[in-house]
Scaffold this active site. Structure first.
Site, PDB file in Angstrom:
ATOM      1  N   ASP A   1       0.789  -1.229   0.000  1.00  0.00           N
ATOM      2  CA  ASP A   1       0.000   0.000   0.000  1.00  0.00           C
ATOM      3  C   ASP A   1       0.825   1.285   0.000  1.00  0.00           C
ATOM      4  O   ASP A   1       0.343   2.338  -0.400  1.00  0.00           O
ATOM      5  CB  ASP A   1      -0.956   0.023   1.215  1.00  0.00           C
ATOM      6  N   HIS A   2       2.089   1.203   0.427  1.00  0.00           N
ATOM      7  CA  HIS A   2       2.881   2.434   0.541  1.00  0.00           C
ATOM      8  C   HIS A   2       3.577   2.810  -0.769  1.00  0.00           C
ATOM      9  O   HIS A   2       3.392   3.892  -1.296  1.00  0.00           O
ATOM     10  CB  HIS A   2       3.949   2.265   1.627  1.00  0.00           C
TER      11      HIS A   2
ATOM     12  N   ASP B   1       4.073  -1.036  11.305  1.00  0.00           N
ATOM     13  CA  ASP B   1       3.583   0.282  10.936  1.00  0.00           C
ATOM     14  C   ASP B   1       2.996   0.907  12.195  1.00  0.00           C
ATOM     15  O   ASP B   1       2.237   0.249  12.921  1.00  0.00           O
ATOM     16  CB  ASP B   1       2.515   0.191   9.842  1.00  0.00           C
TER      17      ASP B   1
ATOM     18  N   ARG C   1      -0.328  12.946  10.081  1.00  0.00           N
ATOM     19  CA  ARG C   1       0.982  13.547  10.371  1.00  0.00           C
ATOM     20  C   ARG C   1       1.228  14.755   9.489  1.00  0.00           C
ATOM     21  O   ARG C   1       0.961  14.693   8.286  1.00  0.00           O
ATOM     22  CB  ARG C   1       2.102  12.521  10.133  1.00  0.00           C
TER      23      ARG C   1
ATOM     24  N   SER D   1       6.906   7.345  12.875  1.00  0.00           N
ATOM     25  CA  SER D   1       6.834   6.052  12.198  1.00  0.00           C
ATOM     26  C   SER D   1       7.554   4.924  12.938  1.00  0.00           C
ATOM     27  O   SER D   1       8.434   5.141  13.763  1.00  0.00           O
ATOM     28  CB  SER D   1       7.455   6.243  10.818  1.00  0.00           C
TER      29      SER D   1
ATOM     30  N   ARG E   1       9.349   2.869  11.208  1.00  0.00           N
ATOM     31  CA  ARG E   1      10.366   2.426  10.247  1.00  0.00           C
ATOM     32  C   ARG E   1      11.700   2.113  10.936  1.00  0.00           C
ATOM     33  O   ARG E   1      12.322   2.976  11.536  1.00  0.00           O
ATOM     34  CB  ARG E   1      10.544   3.458   9.125  1.00  0.00           C
TER      35      ARG E   1
HETATM   36  C1  MIC Z   1       4.159   6.507   8.194  1.00  0.00           C
HETATM   37  O1  MIC Z   1       2.989   6.855   8.302  1.00  0.00           O
HETATM   38  O2  MIC Z   1       5.116   7.238   8.513  1.00  0.00           O
HETATM   39  C2  MIC Z   1       4.450   5.120   7.672  1.00  0.00           C
HETATM   40  C3  MIC Z   1       5.064   5.275   6.343  1.00  0.00           C
HETATM   41  O3  MIC Z   1       3.257   4.408   7.517  1.00  0.00           O
HETATM   42  C4  MIC Z   1       5.357   4.440   8.672  1.00  0.00           C
HETATM   43  C5  MIC Z   1       5.942   3.187   8.209  1.00  0.00           C
HETATM   44  C6  MIC Z   1       7.082   3.369   7.304  1.00  0.00           C
HETATM   45  O4  MIC Z   1       7.876   4.300   7.469  1.00  0.00           O
HETATM   46  O5  MIC Z   1       7.220   2.524   6.426  1.00  0.00           O
HETATM   47  C7  MIC Z   1       4.728   4.178  10.044  1.00  0.00           C
HETATM   48  O6  MIC Z   1       3.865   4.915  10.445  1.00  0.00           O
HETATM   49  O7  MIC Z   1       5.180   3.282  10.773  1.00  0.00           O
HETATM   50 FE1  SF4 Z   2      -0.015   4.890   5.062  1.00  0.00          FE
HETATM   51 FE2  SF4 Z   2       1.306   5.621   7.275  1.00  0.00          FE
HETATM   52 FE3  SF4 Z   2      -0.155   7.373   5.879  1.00  0.00          FE
HETATM   53 FE4  SF4 Z   2      -1.357   5.482   7.229  1.00  0.00          FE
HETATM   54  S1  SF4 Z   2      -0.112   7.127   8.101  1.00  0.00           S
HETATM   55  S2  SF4 Z   2      -1.850   6.129   5.160  1.00  0.00           S
HETATM   56  S3  SF4 Z   2       0.029   3.780   6.998  1.00  0.00           S
HETATM   57  S4  SF4 Z   2       1.676   6.339   5.186  1.00  0.00           S
END
Ligand code: MIC
Ligand code: SF4
Length: 643
Positions: free
Chosen positions: A64-65, A119, A379, A535, A537
């Protein structure tokens, strides 16, 4: 003494440790989820553990990312994850099927179960009464292999909801109010548990918006009870059989209590550049806007989309505004197509995006220079949108849609009467984009498909007794993982290639950092409070590991990032006296001696600043297990050593 809902679920899953406040407990994990941006690493780690088949009740791999395939890298990752999933017993949600948290809520979440996901927004599942926690990829790999997941027995905050939301005031405004009261670090070490009369007035998708954005409080997770409304939702998903009623005991004891009168809330926004910088829409006033993005795992449910379509009906998006809409899942998109709501959106001029994270993670739709963008996301960290000086406001879908038409920030209460929006009695069920894994007997014939961008997990080594090196970087408070390891369309494709992605580490703060750290060979980073928020990550730990970072010294850490550092074998130190932050500058030579003994024994560790001659006491509180992980040089080595 009665138990909270959190305690009930944790108690029924505890496999290691004492069930007492503040101690580390290991819990059995029933379900796992991964997404593709963290998934490739997680599955490389899982493969390295040599476990043939996942041992969880249900594990799902979502794509999905990284759905913007501007080169071969992302498509190769999708293929790799699909093949690993097929071989090792993991369900595979294909690109196009939707955002992991939305799809998991619809099709897999079960009240009373435990879920960890690579995530940070995994707590979305708390909307269904699950203990759902965001974790690093390595923790998820261990859980897939049947290992426990370790957390500190949390403090439990009761949020007592009374009243009912007024028309055009949304679930988003509830969580924005809590963020206003608690801040982005107010939830660290805590689970937020919702109760009270007001719970009954919130549907499962609304509850999920609230638990999803509990991640922005820094909370371990958030949870709602499982009640008749949960049952209705599951029934409409044809999954009524998994429902069980769940609630806290009447006499449950909480560590903190917050009261929220839903009827007193008004539409609000999180202003740039932090999710806790909250103002009401009326306070901000009718500011001119450039862009509106509707979607993300926070606000992309059918209910959200139906409200948006109602507001857009018969109107045209303001000429100075670009509106994009990404419905959260194939189920949502298909239902919008069938009931005509999609056509209303298209007619109004919305740019319809695929069901994926998209602009939320900087995959397209970066705003214009200095542009003001309203987003229904969770965010708004500096630069995350892809435009460094973009001004991102987080709002409800109602505020977003009303403003897209008006061209200025608009309070949706000016729209007049609000019709009643109801969830359907039956959702459109078609799991044809979820691939079932191969049978155990056929797994050997499944070939793992690896692309050239997929590089192995970085090497770690056991802890050294003396760390003698320079401070390569000093940063301030509230550093996010988007600062440490930025995402976006250019960098995300490198998630499977740690040497390549490391060249972007911390470049948001200091372009020269990766080169400097690499040249030093070994170094220490100094940070302020709430270091590593955001995140899950693990790249925010693996890139510094690759660049030779041995210790990160801060005023305080965010939960997931701290455990990712430990998992990578990097020491997370905190200043015993916060003011000592001023006693280290970038370039100073630092030394720590007798580290192995100090880690084993606990207690303060002295960092000597050789440049200034100062002695700086630091602490590194670690559970016995975490000590062993650090001494072994990270969780992967530890897991291999311990079978
Ligand atoms: C995000 O919202 O920052 C992400 C991308 O979903 C991350 C995961 C990632 O960095 O792959 C998260 O929230 O954990
Ligand atoms: Fe995707 Fe993270 Fe954004 Fe949710 S907050 S839509 S998991 S990138």
């Amino acid at each position: 003494m009665g138990l909270t809902l959190t305690e009930k679920i944790l108690k029924s899953h505890i496999v290691d440790g004492e069930f007492t406040k503040g101690s580390e407990i290991g819990i059995r994990i029933d379900q796992t989820l991964t997404q593709d941006a963290t998934g490739t690493m997680a599955y490389l780690e899982f493969e390295a553990m040599g476990v043939p088949r996942v041992k969880t009740e249900r594990s799902v791999a979502y794509i999905d990312h990284n759905t913007l395939q501007s080169g071969f890298e992302n498509a190769d990752d999708h293929r790799f994850i699909g093949s690993v999933a097929k071989k090792h017993g993991i369900y595979f949600s294909r690109p196009g099927n939707g955002i992991c948290h939305q799809v998991h809520l619809e099709r897999f979440g079960i009240p009373g179960k435990t879920l960890i996901g690579s995530d940070s927004h995994t707590p979305t599942g708390g909307g269904l009464g699950m203990i759902a926690i965001g974790a690093g990829g390595l923790d998820v790999a261990v859980a897939m292999g049947g290992g426990a997941y370790y957390i500190t027995y949390p403090k439990i905050v009761k949020v007592n909801l009374t009243g009912k939301l007024s028309p055009w005031v949304a679930a988003k405004d509830v969580i924005l109010e809590i963020l206003k009261r608690m801040s982005v670090k107010g939830g660290v070490g805590k689970v937020i548990e919702y109760c009270g009369e007001g719970v009954k007035s919130l549907s499962v998708p609304e509850r999920a918006t609230i638990t999803n954005m509990g991640a922005e409080l820094g909370a371990t997770t958030s949870i709602f009870p499982s009640d008749e409304i949960t049952k209705e939702f599951l029934k409409a998903q044809k999954r009524e059989d998994v429902w069980i009623p769940l609630a806290a005991d009447e006499d449950a004891v909480y560590d903190e209590e917050i009261n929220i009168d839903l009827s007193a809330l008004e539409p609000a926004a999180a202003c740039p550049h932090s999710p806790d910088n909250i103002k009401s829409i009326s306070e901000i006033g009718s500011m001119k806007i450039d862009q509106v993005c509707i979607g993300s795992c926070t606000n992309s449910s059918l209910l959200d989309m139906l409200k948006v379509a109602h507001i857009l009906k018969g109107k045209t998006v303001h000429p100075d505004v670009s509106l994009s809409i990404a419905p959260g899942s194939k189920q949502v998109l298909n239902m919008l197509a069938k009931n005509g709501a999609l056509s209303i959106m298209i007619e109004a001029g919305a740019r319809i995006l695929e069901s994926a994270c998209g602009p939320c993670i900087g995959m397209g739709q970066a705003p214009n220079s200095g542009g003001i963008s309203l987003r229904t996301f969770n965010r708004n960290f500096l630069g995350r949108s892809g435009t460094k000086d973009g001004q991102i406001y987080l709002v409800s879908p109602e505020v977003a849609a009303a403003s897209a038409i008006a061209g200025v920030l608009t309070d949706p209460r000016t729209l007049g009467d609000m019709p009643e929006f109801k969830l359907p009695e039956e959702f459109d069920i078609n799991d044809n984009m979820i691939v079932t894994p191969a049978d155990e007997k056929d797994m050997d014939s499944v070939e793992i498909l690896r692309g050239p961008n997929i590089k192995p997990f970085p090497q770690t080594s056991p802890l050294e007794d003396v760390i003698d090196c320079k401070c390569s970087l000093k940063v301030g408070d509230n550093i996010t993982t988007d600062h440490i390891m930025p995402a976006g369309a250019k960098i995300l494709p490198l998630r499977s290639n740690i040497p390549a992605i490391s060249k972007h580490c911390f470049t948001v703060c200091d372009e020269a950092f990766p080169g400097r750290a690499e040249a030093l060979g070994k170094s220490i980073i100094v940070g302020g409070a709430n270091y590593g928020q955001g995140s899950s990550r693990e790249h925010a730990a693996l890139a510094p590991l690759h660049l030779g970072v041995k210790i990160v010294i801060t005023k305080s850490f965010a939960r997931i990032h701290r455990s990712n550092l430990i998992n990578a074998g990097i020491l997370p130190f905190t200043f015993v006296n916060e003011n000592d932050y001023d006693k280290i500058n970038e370039g100073d030579e630092l030394i720590c001696e007798n580290l192995k003994e100090a880690i084993r024994e606990g207690g303060d560790i002295i960092v000597r600043n050789k440049t200034t001659g100062e002695y700086i006491p630091c602490s590194c509180e670690l559970s016995e297990r975490a000590k062993d992980i650090i001494l072994a040089g990270g969780l992967l080595s530890y897991t291999k050593m311990n079978g």
